[in-house]
Enzyme design. Structure first.
Site, PDB file in Angstrom:
ATOM      1  N   ASP A 100      37.604  37.174  51.087  1.00 15.92           N
ATOM      2  CA  ASP A 100      36.510  37.966  51.131  1.00 15.92           C
ATOM      3  C   ASP A 100      35.094  37.321  51.183  1.00 15.92           C
ATOM      4  O   ASP A 100      34.321  37.614  50.635  1.00 15.92           O
ATOM      5  CB  ASP A 100      36.411  38.743  49.554  1.00 15.92           C
ATOM      6  CG  ASP A 100      35.957  39.961  49.685  1.00 15.92           C
ATOM      7  OD1 ASP A 100      35.390  40.320  51.006  1.00 15.92           O
ATOM      8  OD2 ASP A 100      35.658  40.852  48.666  1.00 15.92           O
TER       9      ASP A 100
ATOM     10  N   LEU B 245      25.319  42.909  36.455  1.00 17.89           N
ATOM     11  CA  LEU B 245      24.700  42.339  37.607  1.00 17.89           C
ATOM     12  C   LEU B 245      25.245  42.860  38.949  1.00 17.89           C
ATOM     13  O   LEU B 245      24.854  42.746  39.904  1.00 17.89           O
ATOM     14  CB  LEU B 245      25.285  40.832  37.600  1.00 17.89           C
ATOM     15  CG  LEU B 245      24.578  39.662  36.591  1.00 17.89           C
ATOM     16  CD1 LEU B 245      25.186  38.370  36.606  1.00 17.89           C
ATOM     17  CD2 LEU B 245      22.964  39.769  36.966  1.00 17.89           C
TER      18      LEU B 245
ATOM     19  N   LYS C 132      32.566  38.278  34.042  1.00 20.90           N
ATOM     20  CA  LYS C 132      33.675  39.106  34.832  1.00 20.90           C
ATOM     21  C   LYS C 132      34.465  39.875  34.113  1.00 20.90           C
ATOM     22  O   LYS C 132      35.556  39.293  33.704  1.00 20.90           O
ATOM     23  CB  LYS C 132      34.056  38.700  36.399  1.00 20.90           C
ATOM     24  CG  LYS C 132      34.631  39.325  37.082  1.00 20.90           C
ATOM     25  CD  LYS C 132      34.992  38.861  38.461  1.00 20.90           C
ATOM     26  CE  LYS C 132      33.848  38.873  38.952  1.00 20.90           C
ATOM     27  NZ  LYS C 132      33.973  38.167  40.712  1.00 20.90           N
TER      28      LYS C 132
ATOM     29  N   GLY D 207      32.702  45.153  41.359  1.00 16.25           N
ATOM     30  CA  GLY D 207      33.574  44.927  42.580  1.00 16.25           C
ATOM     31  C   GLY D 207      34.772  45.527  42.220  1.00 16.25           C
ATOM     32  O   GLY D 207      35.214  46.274  41.256  1.00 16.25           O
ATOM     33  N   GLY D 208      35.798  45.377  43.251  1.00 10.96           N
ATOM     34  CA  GLY D 208      37.147  45.843  43.106  1.00 10.96           C
ATOM     35  C   GLY D 208      37.702  45.341  41.959  1.00 10.96           C
ATOM     36  O   GLY D 208      38.928  45.631  41.269  1.00 10.96           O
ATOM     37  N   PHE D 209      37.303  43.974  41.596  1.00 12.63           N
ATOM     38  CA  PHE D 209      38.063  43.181  40.506  1.00 12.63           C
ATOM     39  C   PHE D 209      37.420  43.899  38.875  1.00 12.63           C
ATOM     40  O   PHE D 209      37.903  43.237  37.857  1.00 12.63           O
ATOM     41  CB  PHE D 209      37.879  41.950  40.600  1.00 12.63           C
ATOM     42  CG  PHE D 209      38.544  41.479  41.886  1.00 12.63           C
ATOM     43  CD1 PHE D 209      40.062  41.467  42.231  1.00 12.63           C
ATOM     44  CD2 PHE D 209      37.786  40.700  42.815  1.00 12.63           C
ATOM     45  CE1 PHE D 209      40.493  41.287  43.323  1.00 12.63           C
ATOM     46  CE2 PHE D 209      38.521  40.429  44.034  1.00 12.63           C
ATOM     47  CZ  PHE D 209      39.827  40.515  44.132  1.00 12.63           C
ATOM     48  N   GLY D 210      36.440  44.216  39.051  1.00  6.66           N
ATOM     49  CA  GLY D 210      35.811  44.818  37.498  1.00  6.66           C
ATOM     50  C   GLY D 210      34.211  44.672  37.743  1.00  6.66           C
ATOM     51  O   GLY D 210      33.409  44.228  38.678  1.00  6.66           O
TER      52      GLY D 210
ATOM     53  N   VAL E 129      30.483  43.098  36.560  1.00  7.55           N
ATOM     54  CA  VAL E 129      29.819  41.515  36.057  1.00  7.55           C
ATOM     55  C   VAL E 129      28.703  41.929  35.416  1.00  7.55           C
ATOM     56  O   VAL E 129      27.844  42.839  35.522  1.00  7.55           O
ATOM     57  CB  VAL E 129      29.563  40.806  37.524  1.00  7.55           C
ATOM     58  CG1 VAL E 129      29.291  39.405  36.907  1.00  7.55           C
ATOM     59  CG2 VAL E 129      30.911  40.728  38.256  1.00  7.55           C
TER      60      VAL E 129
END
Ligand SMILES: *[C@@H]1O[C@H](CO)[C@@H](O)[C@H](O)[C@H]1NC(C)=O
Ligand SMILES: *[C@@H]1O[C@H](CO)[C@@H](O)[C@H](O)[C@H]1NC(C)=O
Ligand SMILES: *[C@@H]1O[C@H](CO)[C@@H](O)[C@H](O)[C@H]1NC(C)=O
Ligand SMILES: *[C@@H]1O[C@H](CO)[C@@H](O)[C@H](O)[C@H]1NC(C)=O
Ligand SMILES: *[C@@H]1O[C@H](CO)[C@@H](O)[C@H](O)[C@H]1NC(C)=O
Ligand SMILES: *[C@@H]1O[C@H](CO)[C@@H](O)[C@H](O)[C@H]1NC(C)=O
Ligand SMILES: *[C@@H]1O[C@H](CO)[C@@H](O)[C@H](O)[C@H]1NC(C)=O
Ligand SMILES: *[C@@H]1O[C@H](CO)[C@@H](O)[C@H](O)[C@H]1NC(C)=O
Ligand SMILES: *[C@@H]1O[C@H](CO)[C@@H](O)[C@H](O)[C@H]1NC(C)=O
Ligand SMILES: *[C@@H]1O[C@H](CO)[C@@H](O)[C@H](O)[C@H]1NC(C)=O
Length: 762
Positions: free
Chosen positions: A578, A459, A481, A462-465, A467
Site C-alpha cells: 500500500d 490524525l 494507531k 484507514g482500514g486498520f483503524g 490514528v
C-alpha cells in the site's frame, strides 16, 4: 573615625565598640548591632542584618559596594537574636562570641589552640579570621569563616575535606530568601576513591558533577577553567578540595545554592546593570537529575525519550516509556559470563559523563592497559577509564557494580570502557537487535496521552483503524494507531507480529515505539511525524511550493532506500502493498519515512504467499497483476513506487488527473508526453525554477521502468537505488501497465475491501 559608643555588658567589663570602616575586633574592641566592620579594600562588610519583615538579627558578611545587599556568610544562622542587642566580641579566653542582651551566646567560634593576643580581621577576600596579632600565615589562623561556608562559595574558599581531621566544608542553602537557617539543599565533595561534587536534598543525592579528570568535572562542563576564574582541585593524603580563584581581579563572582529554585548558580556582578547575572545554573536540564535513567541508562537531552540505554543494553522494564519507570534502567541484551575471559571484551564509549563513583577504585600510576587487566580480572568490575585525561591520559579508575547516572555530554574527552560479552562488539551493526523488546504501554497511559482518544487528536483513519496524536507524560509526541476490533488475530499472534515489525528499523521507516494490548484493544505506538504526509505537500497548490526539486529528490531517494530495506535488507522481506503518497510521512527535517509497512502482512487478513483473495491497497497505485489477479510481489511494490515517483515529479494524483486533450490518467498522459518529447509539460510548475533537469528526467525515466506492464520487466529496488545515484545509460522502458482505475474487472466487487489507509498524518 574613632570610637563612638560604649556598650555596657557586665558589671566588670567595658567594651569599646568599633564603627564603620574600622579594621578589627580585639579583646577590647567589640562590634555591636548597628555598626559594621569593613575589609581593608572595602569589598566586604561584617555586620548585623535582618531579612524580610522579620526583626530577627543575624551576624553576617556581605558585599560592601553592591547596592543589592548580598549576604555571603551568616554566623548565627540557626540562632537569630530577637532584638538589636547583639554584640560580637572576643572573650577573655580568646573565643569569638556573639552575645545577646540576656547574655546568652547566640554563636561562637573558638580555636583549639592556646591563644595569646587574638585579633579578628575581615580580609579582602571576605574571609573573617581569628588569629594571633602578628600571625599572617593562613595555615596558622586560629579560626576562619571560610571553613564554615553558608550558601555562597567565594574565590579562595575550599570546598571539601581535611582528611587529617575529618573536617568537611560544604555549602548549605538558606531555608528561604527570608530565612538563613540551613535548608535541605547542600553541596560538597563526596569522598569516594574518585571524588566528585554532589548536591543533596537532605541525604538524597540530587545531582553530581562527575569526578575531576585533571581538567574539569566529567559531567559539569561549566566547572572548568575560563577567562574569568580558574579551578584548583587537590586530592592527596591530607586533603581533598576544590577551590577557584579570579583571573581578572576586577570581576565579582560568587556561586550560590538556592533552596527556592533548587539551583546551584554562578553569578557575576554586572556593574553597568547594577545586578547579578547568572553565568551558569545547575541543574541545567532534566538529565542532571541524579540517576534519572537508572543503571546503564544514558540520558540524552536531545533524544525522545531522554532516557536511552547504552548500546548493548535494553530497557529493564518493558513499560519504560512511562517516566516513573526510567529509574529501573537497562539490562544487558546478552548476559555476561564471568568465568570465560575470552568471551569478555570492553566497548569504548565516548562523550559520557562518568558513572557514579561510589564503588570505584583508583591507581594514579597505572596505565590504561594495566587498568584493563585489573578490570578484566574481577567479575564485578564493570568499566574502566583513565583517571586523568591530561597528557594523553594517565592513571586508572575502575567501577564495581552497576553503572549509574550516565549522561551524554558533548565534549568529554574521557573514554569509558564498559565490560561486554565479546560477541556484543559485532552486533547491532544495522540497528537490528536480536533481543529487542518492544515496550508495552498500558491503556491508561495511551488514553491519557490521547486525551481519551479525543476526536480533536485524530490524525486520520484507514482500514486498520484510527490514528491519534498523543503526548506522553514526558512530553514525547506519539502517533497512536488503534486497530479496529474486527481483526480476528489472537493475542500472541498479534504480539509476535508486532515484535517482528519492531525489528524493522531503518531511517526511512516510521519507527514503532511500542504497543498496547488490553481487553479488546490492540494499539500500536509510532513516532510522531510533525510534517505530516507527502500528499499534503505535493497535491496542495500552496504547500507544493515548499518542496523544491532537491527536497523532492531527497524524498524520492529516501523512499527508495526504505523500500529496498523492506524488500531485500530486512530479514522479513516485507511487501508493503500500500505504498502511496499518504503513507510517506515527513519528519521535522522533511526526511521521508514509510509508514504502515508490515501492516498488510500482519493485519491484512487471509493471504497465501504471493496471492490473496482480499486485495489490500489503493487503486491508482496498484500494479495490474495485483489489482486484477491478486498477485503481489516485490515488483507490485515497485510499480507503486513508479506511480509515486511520477506524482512527486508532476505534482498530480494518478487518479483524477485529467488533461484537457486526453482523457487519460496521469500515467497515460505522462507516457504520451514523454514519448512525444514534451517532458517539460509534465513537471510540476513550481519545480521549473529549482530542478536539475537531467536529474528530473532520470527520475521520470526510472518511473516508467517501474511502471512496465510485466512485473519481470520492472527493476528491483536495489537496481532503482543504483539508477537514482548513477549516471549510467538507462534501458528504454516498455509501455506502462494499465493501472487499475481503468482496467480492473474486479474493481466493483472488491471495492469495499480496499484499504484506504489514512487521511492525514499517520
Ligand atoms: C512584609 O510586609 C509587607 C508590607 O507590610 C507585606 O505586604 C508582605 O506580605 C510581608 N512579607 C512577609 C514575608 O511577611
Ligand atoms: C535569650 O535570647 C535568646 C536569643 O535572643 C533566646 O533564644 C533565649 O530564649 C533568651 N533567653 C532568655 C533566658 O531570655
Ligand atoms: C569564651 O567562649 C567560649 C565559647 O563559647 C567558652 O567555651 C569559654 O568558656 C568562654 N570563656 C570565658 C572566660 O567565658
Ligand atoms: C527535596 O526533598 C523534599 C522532602 O523530601 C521534597 O519534598 C522535595 O520535592 C525535594 N526536592 C527536590 C528538588 O528533589
Ligand atoms: C533564590 O531564588 C529566588 C527565586 O528564584 C530569589 O528570589 C532569591 O533571591 C534567590 N536566592 C539567592 C540566595 O540567590
Ligand atoms: C598502582 O600501580 C602501580 C603501577 O602499576 C603499582 O606499582 C602500585 O603498586 C599500584 N598501587 C596500588 C595501591 O595498587
Ligand atoms: C573484586 O572487587 C570487589 C570490590 O572491590 C571485591 O570485593 C572482590 O573481592 C574482588 N574480587 C576478586 C576476585 O578480586
Ligand atoms: C517541518 O516540521 C518542523 C518541526 O515541526 C517545522 O519547524 C518546519 O517548519 C516544518 N516544515 C515544513 C515545510 O512545514
Ligand atoms: C536486482 O536486479 C539486478 C539487475 O537486474 C540484479 O543483478 C540483482 O541480482 C537483483 N537483486 C536481487 C536481490 O534480486
Ligand atoms: C477477478 O475476476 C475474475 C473473473 O471475473 C475471477 O476469476 C477472479 O477470481 C477475480 N479475482 C479476485 C481477486 O476477485
Amino acid at each position: 573615625m574613632g570610637i563612638f559608643a560604649f556598650l555596657f555588658l557586665s558589671l566588670f567589663i567595658f567594651y569599646f565598640v568599633i564603627s564603620d570602616a574600622a579594621g578589627r575586633i580585639t579583646q577590647s574592641q567589640a562590634l555591636s548591632d548597628g555598626t559594621n566592620l569593613v575589609s581593608k579594600n572595602e569589598g566586604f562588610v561584617l555586620g548585623f542584618f535582618s531579612t524580610g519583615n522579620s526583626t530577627n538579627r543575624y551576624l553576617g558578611i556581605w558585599y560592601n559596594n553592591i547596592p543589592v545587599r548580598t549576604v555571603v556568610c551568616v554566623a548565627n544562622r540557626r540562632n537569630p537574636i530577637r532584638d538589636s542587642s547583639g554584640v560580637l566580641m572576643l572573650n577573655s579566653s580568646g573565643s569569638l562570641v556573639l552575645l545577646s542582651q540576656n547574655k546568652t551566646i547566640a554563636w561562637s567560634a573558638s580555636s583549639t589552640k592556646e591563644v595569646g593576643s587574638p585579633v579578628v580581621d575581615l580580609l579582602d577576600s571576605g574571609n573573617l579570621v581569628l588569629r594571633e596579632e602578628n600571625e599572617e600565615n593562613p595555615g596558622s589562623y586560629l579560626w576562619q569563616s571560610f571553613d564554615y561556608p553558608t550558601d555562597t562559595w567565594l574565590p579562595g574558599m575550599k570546598l571539601g575535606w581535611d582528611l587529617r581531621t575529618g573536617f568537611e566544608r560544604r555549602l548549605t542553602a538558606w531555608k528561604s530568601p527570608d530565612d538563613p537557617s540551613p535548608g535541605e539543599l547542600s553541596c560538597g565533595i563526596v569522598l569516594t576513591n574518585y571524588p566528585e561534587i554532589v548536591a543533596k536534598n537532605g541525604s538524597k543525592k540530587l545531582g553530581r558533577t562527575g569526578p575531576w579528570n585533571g581538567v574539569g568535572f566529567s559531567g559539569a562542563l561549566g566547572l572548568k577553567a575560563n577567562q574569568i576564574y580558574d579551578y584548583n582541585f587537590v586530592s592527596n593524603n591530607d586533603e581533598v578540595y576544590i577551590m577557584y580563584h579570579m583571573i581578572k581581579n576586577s570581576a565579582i563572582t560568587r556561586a550560590v545554592l538556592n533552596q527556592t529554585s533548587y539551583l546551584y548558580e554562578r553569578d557575576i556582578w554586572v556593574e553597568a546593570d547594577k545586578k547579578w547575572t547568572t553565568f551558569i545554573s545547575t541543574p541545567k536540564d532534566k538529565c542532571d537529575s541524579y540517576n534519572l535513567c537508572g543503571p546503564y541508562g544514558n540520558c540524552i537531552i536531545s533524544e525522545s525519550p531522554i532516557c536511552q540505554c547504552l548500546e548493548g543494553f535494553k530497557p529493564k522494564s518493558t513499560e519504560r516509556w512511562n517516566p516513573d519507570n526510567w529509574a529501573k534502567g537497562c539490562v544487558r541484551t546478552t548476559e555476561l559470563s564471568c568465568e570465560d575471559k575470552d568471551k569478555i571484551g570492553f566497548v569504548k564509549f565516548v562523550g559520557l559523563k562518568l558513572p557514579d563513583t561510589t564503588y570505584s577504585w583508583v591507581n594514579k600510576s597505572m596505565n590504561l592497559n594495566e587498568c584493563r587487566v585489573k578490570c578484566l580480572n574481577n567479575c564485578s568490575c564493570m568499566a574502566y577509564s583513565n583517571s586523568d585525561i591530561r597528557d594523553g591520559g594517565n592513571g586508572c579508575v575502575i567501577w564495581y557494580g552497576d553503572l549509574i547516572d550516565i549522561i551524554q555530554v558533548a565534549a568529554s574527552e574521557q573514554d569509558l570502557y564498559i565490560r561486554m560479552p565479546a560477541s556484543e562488539k559485532d552486533q547491532n551493526i544495522d540497528g537490528q537487535n536480536e533481543d529487542l523488546e518492544l515496550p508495552l504501554f498500558s491503556l491508561a497511559t495511551i488514553a491519557m496521552a490521547t486525551n481519551k482518544f479525543s476526536s480533536n487528536n485524530k490524525l486520520g483513519e484507514g482500514g486498520f483503524g484510527l490514528v491519534y496524536k498523543g503526548i506522553l507524560a514526558d512530553g514525547q509526541e506519539i502517533a497512536v494507531k488503534r486497530l479496529s476490533q474486527n481483526s480476528r488475530q489472537g493475542l500472541s499472534e498479534f504480539k509476535n507480529e508486532v515484535m517482528s515489525i519492531a525489528k524493522l528499523q531503518h531511517r526511512n521507516l516510521v519507527r514503532l515505539l511500542g504497543y498496547c494490548i488490553e481487553g479488546e484493544e490492540k494499539i500500536l505506538i509510532y513516532e510522531y511525524m510533525p510534517n505530516g504526509s507527502l500528499d499534503s505537500f505535493i497535491f496542495d497548490q500552496m504547500r507544493s511550493n515548499i518542496l523544491g526539486w532537491s527536497m523532492r529528490f531527497n524524498i524520492i531517494c529516501g523512499i527508495a532506500r526504505g523500500l529496498l530495506y523492506l524488500h531485500e535488507d530486512s530479514r522479513l522481506r516485507i511487501i508493503h502493498r500500500d505504498l502511496k503518497a499518504s503513507n510517506i510521512l515527513l519528519d521535522s527535517k522533511m526526511n521521508p519515512k514509510i509508514s504502515d509497512f508490515g501492516m498488510a502482512r500482519s493485519f491484512g487478513g487471509d493471504q497465501t504467499e504471493g496471492n490473496t483473495n482480499r486485495v489490500v491497497g489503493t487503486y491508482g497505485y496498484m500494479a495490474p497483476e495485483y489489482a486484477i489477479d491478486g498477485l503481489f510481489s516485490i515488483k507490485s511494490d515497485v510499480f507503486s513506487f513508479g506511480i509515486l515517483l511520477l506524482e512527486i515529479i508532476c505534482g498530480k494524483k494518478n487518479r483524477g488527473s485529467f488533461h484537457p486533450e486526453y482523457s487519460l490518467n496521469l500515467v497515460g498522459h505522462a507516457w504520451k508526453s514523454w514519448k512525444e518529447g514534451r517532458m517539460l509539460e509534465l513537471i510540476d510548475t513550481c519545480l521549473k525554477d529549482s530542478c536539475i533537469l537531467s536529474e528530473l528526467e532520470r527520475c521520470l525515466h526510472i518511473s516508467f521502468l517501474c511502471l512496465q506492464q510485466h512485473h519481470e520487466d520492472r527493476p528491483n529496488m536495489s537496481f532503482v537505488v543504483m539508477m537514482l545515484h548513477s549516471e549510467s545509460l538507462l534501458q528504454e522502458p516498455k509501455e506502462p501497465g494499465k493501472t487499475s482505475s481503468s482496467s480492473s474487472k474486479n474493481q466493483s466487487s472488491s471495492i469495499n475491501e480496499i484499504t484506504i489507509t489514512l487521511l492525514d498524518g499517520q
